[in-house]
Design a protein around this motif. Sequence first.
Motif, PDB file in Angstrom:
ATOM      1  N   GLY A  92      41.958   9.052 -10.549  1.00  0.00           N
ATOM      2  CA  GLY A  92      41.112   8.165  -9.756  1.00  0.00           C
ATOM      3  C   GLY A  92      41.959   7.257  -8.885  1.00  0.00           C
ATOM      4  N   SER A  94      37.826   6.789  -8.879  1.00  0.00           N
ATOM      5  CA  SER A  94      36.718   7.675  -8.534  1.00  0.00           C
ATOM      6  C   SER A  94      35.409   6.930  -8.695  1.00  0.00           C
ATOM      7  N   ASP A  95      34.443   7.328  -7.875  1.00  0.00           N
ATOM      8  CA  ASP A  95      33.119   6.731  -7.947  1.00  0.00           C
ATOM      9  C   ASP A  95      32.299   7.483  -8.976  1.00  0.00           C
ATOM     10  N   GLN A  96      31.703   6.738  -9.874  1.00  0.00           N
ATOM     11  CA  GLN A  96      30.857   7.281 -10.931  1.00  0.00           C
ATOM     12  C   GLN A  96      29.484   6.627 -10.826  1.00  0.00           C
ATOM     13  N   ARG A 100      32.978   2.267 -10.017  1.00  0.00           N
ATOM     14  CA  ARG A 100      34.297   2.844  -9.754  1.00  0.00           C
ATOM     15  C   ARG A 100      35.181   2.727 -10.969  1.00  0.00           C
TER      16      ARG A 100
END
Length: 117
Positions: A92, A94-96, A100
Motif C-alpha cells: 500500500g 491502498s484504498d479499502q 486507506r
Amino acid sequence: MLISLIQTVTVPVADQEGALEFYGGVLGFETRTDNPFPMGRWLTVAPEGAETTLLLASWFPEMAPVGGLVVAAPDLDPLAARLRENGVACDGPSDQPWGRQLLFHDPYGNGFVAVQA
C-alpha cells in the motif's frame, strides 16, 4: 468500568537496540522508559502524545510475533516512503471500503496496519 486503559502491549523482539533503532529512528516513536531489568531492559516506546506504550521485550524467545497492531497516521504516503527508504517492505497505501491503509512488519515479524486518520 473495571478497566479504563490499555497501558502497554508487549512486542517480542530479538534485539532491543535494533528494535529501538526501528521504532525510534524509522517510525519516530519516543522512548518512554529505558531501565535495567533482570532479563534485559524495560524498554517502552510510543508515538508522541500516545497513552499506550509498546514494551520491546527480548526475554520471550518463544513468543510469536504480534499481528495486526493498528496505528494511525495523518498521511500514509510519507510513512510508506520512509519505510521503503529504510528497506521495509510495505503493501500500500491502498484504498479499502473502511479507508486507506498500509501494511508492514517490523524487523522481528510483528505486523502493523497503518490507517489514515
